[in-house]
Motif scaffolding. Sequence first.
Motif, PDB file in Angstrom:
ATOM      1  N   GLY A  55       0.657  -1.203  -0.076  1.00 41.58           N
ATOM      2  CA  GLY A  55       0.102   0.122   0.053  1.00 41.58           C
ATOM      3  C   GLY A  55       0.642   1.352  -0.172  1.00 41.58           C
ATOM      4  O   GLY A  55       0.372   2.323  -0.276  1.00 41.58           O
ATOM      5  N   ALA A  56       2.140   1.161   0.161  1.00 41.07           N
ATOM      6  CA  ALA A  56       2.911   2.352   0.427  1.00 41.07           C
ATOM      7  C   ALA A  56       3.366   3.116  -0.857  1.00 41.07           C
ATOM      8  O   ALA A  56       3.535   4.185  -0.979  1.00 41.07           O
ATOM      9  CB  ALA A  56       4.076   1.950   1.266  1.00 41.07           C
ATOM     10  N   PHE A  57       3.505   2.280  -2.015  1.00 42.68           N
ATOM     11  CA  PHE A  57       3.798   2.629  -3.191  1.00 42.68           C
ATOM     12  C   PHE A  57       2.537   2.975  -4.111  1.00 42.68           C
ATOM     13  O   PHE A  57       2.707   3.049  -5.329  1.00 42.68           O
ATOM     14  CB  PHE A  57       4.964   1.608  -4.030  1.00 42.68           C
ATOM     15  CG  PHE A  57       4.239   0.415  -4.628  1.00 42.68           C
ATOM     16  CD1 PHE A  57       3.709   0.469  -5.802  1.00 42.68           C
ATOM     17  CD2 PHE A  57       4.125  -0.588  -3.638  1.00 42.68           C
ATOM     18  CE1 PHE A  57       3.369  -0.765  -6.236  1.00 42.68           C
ATOM     19  CE2 PHE A  57       3.894  -1.706  -4.068  1.00 42.68           C
ATOM     20  CZ  PHE A  57       3.192  -2.080  -5.457  1.00 42.68           C
ATOM     21  N   SER A  58       1.494   3.478  -3.451  1.00 41.58           N
ATOM     22  CA  SER A  58       0.132   3.334  -4.584  1.00 41.58           C
ATOM     23  C   SER A  58      -0.646   4.375  -3.692  1.00 41.58           C
ATOM     24  O   SER A  58      -0.888   4.347  -2.481  1.00 41.58           O
ATOM     25  CB  SER A  58      -0.504   2.143  -4.770  1.00 41.58           C
ATOM     26  OG  SER A  58      -1.952   2.386  -5.371  1.00 41.58           O
ATOM     27  N   PRO A  59      -1.111   5.413  -4.547  1.00 43.30           N
ATOM     28  CA  PRO A  59      -2.032   6.449  -3.957  1.00 43.30           C
ATOM     29  C   PRO A  59      -3.261   5.654  -3.268  1.00 43.30           C
ATOM     30  O   PRO A  59      -3.900   6.224  -2.237  1.00 43.30           O
ATOM     31  CB  PRO A  59      -2.400   7.205  -5.080  1.00 43.30           C
ATOM     32  CG  PRO A  59      -1.639   7.188  -5.932  1.00 43.30           C
ATOM     33  CD  PRO A  59      -1.072   5.751  -5.995  1.00 43.30           C
ATOM     34  N   PHE A  60      -3.802   4.604  -3.729  1.00 39.74           N
ATOM     35  CA  PHE A  60      -4.935   3.603  -3.422  1.00 39.74           C
ATOM     36  C   PHE A  60      -4.696   2.722  -2.032  1.00 39.74           C
ATOM     37  O   PHE A  60      -5.397   2.089  -1.602  1.00 39.74           O
ATOM     38  CB  PHE A  60      -5.599   3.113  -4.389  1.00 39.74           C
ATOM     39  CG  PHE A  60      -5.658   3.948  -5.719  1.00 39.74           C
ATOM     40  CD1 PHE A  60      -6.431   5.371  -5.650  1.00 39.74           C
ATOM     41  CD2 PHE A  60      -5.314   3.531  -6.958  1.00 39.74           C
ATOM     42  CE1 PHE A  60      -6.274   6.051  -6.686  1.00 39.74           C
ATOM     43  CE2 PHE A  60      -5.515   4.476  -8.069  1.00 39.74           C
ATOM     44  CZ  PHE A  60      -6.213   5.549  -8.226  1.00 39.74           C
ATOM     45  N   GLY A  61      -3.329   2.737  -1.860  1.00 36.74           N
ATOM     46  CA  GLY A  61      -2.970   1.410  -1.180  1.00 36.74           C
ATOM     47  C   GLY A  61      -3.012   1.731   0.411  1.00 36.74           C
ATOM     48  O   GLY A  61      -3.292   0.979   1.234  1.00 36.74           O
ATOM     49  N   ASP A  62      -3.296   2.906   0.833  1.00 38.13           N
ATOM     50  CA  ASP A  62      -3.541   3.403   2.192  1.00 38.13           C
ATOM     51  C   ASP A  62      -4.022   4.548   2.309  1.00 38.13           C
ATOM     52  O   ASP A  62      -4.100   5.378   1.442  1.00 38.13           O
ATOM     53  CB  ASP A  62      -2.108   3.273   2.772  1.00 38.13           C
ATOM     54  CG  ASP A  62      -2.035   3.421   4.388  1.00 38.13           C
ATOM     55  OD1 ASP A  62      -3.185   3.037   4.855  1.00 38.13           O
ATOM     56  OD2 ASP A  62      -1.053   3.710   5.135  1.00 38.13           O
ATOM     57  N   ILE A  63      -4.780   5.263   3.559  1.00 39.63           N
ATOM     58  CA  ILE A  63      -5.136   6.218   3.792  1.00 39.63           C
ATOM     59  C   ILE A  63      -4.095   7.507   3.633  1.00 39.63           C
ATOM     60  O   ILE A  63      -4.386   8.430   3.246  1.00 39.63           O
ATOM     61  CB  ILE A  63      -5.942   6.334   5.086  1.00 39.63           C
ATOM     62  CG1 ILE A  63      -7.019   5.295   5.122  1.00 39.63           C
ATOM     63  CG2 ILE A  63      -6.633   7.446   5.506  1.00 39.63           C
ATOM     64  CD1 ILE A  63      -7.903   5.116   6.249  1.00 39.63           C
ATOM     65  N   THR A  64      -3.007   7.012   4.307  1.00 39.94           N
ATOM     66  CA  THR A  64      -2.052   8.019   4.423  1.00 39.94           C
ATOM     67  C   THR A  64      -1.438   8.546   3.025  1.00 39.94           C
ATOM     68  O   THR A  64      -1.180   9.530   2.539  1.00 39.94           O
ATOM     69  CB  THR A  64      -0.779   7.676   5.282  1.00 39.94           C
ATOM     70  OG1 THR A  64      -0.227   6.327   4.811  1.00 39.94           O
ATOM     71  CG2 THR A  64      -1.020   7.408   6.563  1.00 39.94           C
ATOM     72  N   THR A  65      -1.438   7.493   1.952  1.00 40.77           N
ATOM     73  CA  THR A  65      -0.917   7.836   0.734  1.00 40.77           C
ATOM     74  C   THR A  65      -1.988   8.475  -0.046  1.00 40.77           C
ATOM     75  O   THR A  65      -1.814   9.575  -0.902  1.00 40.77           O
ATOM     76  CB  THR A  65      -0.535   6.640  -0.211  1.00 40.77           C
ATOM     77  OG1 THR A  65      -1.708   5.651  -0.307  1.00 40.77           O
ATOM     78  CG2 THR A  65       0.591   5.641   0.348  1.00 40.77           C
ATOM     79  N   LEU A  66      -3.221   8.490   0.409  1.00 48.52           N
ATOM     80  CA  LEU A  66      -4.202   8.968  -0.404  1.00 48.52           C
ATOM     81  C   LEU A  66      -4.205  10.383   0.233  1.00 48.52           C
ATOM     82  O   LEU A  66      -4.431  11.511  -0.541  1.00 48.52           O
ATOM     83  CB  LEU A  66      -5.675   8.509  -0.034  1.00 48.52           C
ATOM     84  CG  LEU A  66      -6.164   7.265  -0.535  1.00 48.52           C
ATOM     85  CD1 LEU A  66      -7.692   6.615  -0.009  1.00 48.52           C
ATOM     86  CD2 LEU A  66      -6.784   7.620  -2.038  1.00 48.52           C
ATOM     87  N   MET A  67      -3.856  10.677   1.413  1.00 49.48           N
ATOM     88  CA  MET A  67      -3.823  12.088   1.956  1.00 49.48           C
ATOM     89  C   MET A  67      -2.784  13.002   1.352  1.00 49.48           C
ATOM     90  O   MET A  67      -2.901  14.081   0.925  1.00 49.48           O
ATOM     91  CB  MET A  67      -3.518  12.063   3.318  1.00 49.48           C
ATOM     92  CG  MET A  67      -4.858  11.464   4.261  1.00 49.48           C
ATOM     93  SD  MET A  67      -4.023  10.935   6.068  1.00 49.48           S
ATOM     94  CE  MET A  67      -3.634  12.443   6.764  1.00 49.48           C
TER      95      MET A  67
END
Length: 492
Positions: free
Chosen positions: A206-218
């Motif tokens: 999830g860390a290398f995708s905008p959709f992988g985690d809420i933090t990356t979405l933020m």
Amino acid sequence: MPTGSCYLPRLRAQARWSSLLLLLLLAITFSPDALAATGSLDLTGSTVGLIAVAIFVLAYALVMGEEKLHMRKSKPVLVAAGLIWAMIGWVYVQLGMPADAEHAFRETLLEFTELMLFLLVAMTYINAMEERRVFDALRSWMLRKGFSYRQLFWITGGLAFFISPIADNLTTAMLMCAVVTKVAEGDRRFINLCCINIVIAANAGGAFSPFGDITTLMVWQAGIIQFSEFFTLLLPSLVNFLIPASVMSFFIKAHRPEGVYEDVWLKRGARRIVLLFLLTVATAVACHTLLHLPPVLGMMTGLGYLQFFGYYLRRSLPRSIERKRERYTRRGDERKLAQLGSVVPFDVFNRVARAEWDTLLFFYGVVMCVGGLGFMGYLGLLSETLYTGWSATWANITLGVISAVVDNIPVMFAVLTMQPEMSHGQWLLITLTAGVGGSLLSIGSAAGVALMGQARGSYTFMGHLRWAPVILLGYIASIVVHLWLNAASFAN
């Protein structure tokens, strides 16, 4: 790895070390050089603020002792959240500013509501697929294929890593956990190792995708990192997953799952529910990428898909049973005729009711506790102290470790709110560390918390904690790879 009584002193020492680490990190925030609080009042040095920190630490200590105390993890954090916000409300009422506290509470509640509804839909779909025997069929297929425990360990971990960038780390972890608990039913030690591996893999993926985690979405929504730039974190994330997985795989027994090689039949509509789940994920992604609306809108719309399909299944059930009875009678298939007698109507709300409510309430308590401490000023003070007193690299690494204790969402929110002067490489670093740092503890990420509820009794806080040194090794290695691979991005 043995789990006898000789390991209890070591586990107690590890738990005490975690508590002391939390106290140390919070003590850093008491620096007199740090700036003001997030709310209208700086309560970080007040008696109320110190009591709130003590309540939070005590609540987390009780969460850590869940396995020994046999007390649901939601109970202490629910009470702690109520006490912390009650103290905040009392202070602001005394000073004639009740609206400020009310607004802050509502904003924090909104943050939880989005997460809760996202979780609720994901859990409902998983429960629906389980009721339609999707995971039983997958388990039967794996047994027929004759995969060993070690192969299952790598298959579920690999799928978690590569699916989470699309389906988000939480949903992916829950899906893989459902498969593991079905395949290795009753083998607590193996389930615990697989769940740890799944949490690490899902968080890393999830860390290398905008959709992988809420933090990356933020971070993506804030416009700091562009969509394609997230993929520069692919190799560091892969290293973060592979190192602890490689070590843990040596502790898996070289045998195959025990069980009967049964022929599992899928209930009517099972495959279509899987497709509806994929459509729900696609709707959530489209809501964010095309409409710039929260992904939870797509998830709730997907719940509507399931409800409509459940209505269709109920209304068409009598006709479906009659057609199948006629067909099986002509064939003389007594086994399938007997199966028709066990068919029950599909009820969506029964699936909603079977969601892991202890997990959802635990999320409420954690988000509200951390939100209250943040409103008092502790999160902003901690972040400001780190970025002014330390280098950005060490600050981002430390915040990644803190996210395993506190939760990566408020930590990332505090960093985004402060907007410290950092190079592009440093913003990628905090995105990486906040995403994978939560794997250090089972309570450090949404995936870990959800799996503690889903595999209760097999995957526990203490079971995850004993592998923390190995997970930390992967965490350090991923940072080193990022600093080396993306060195040019630290210059701008």
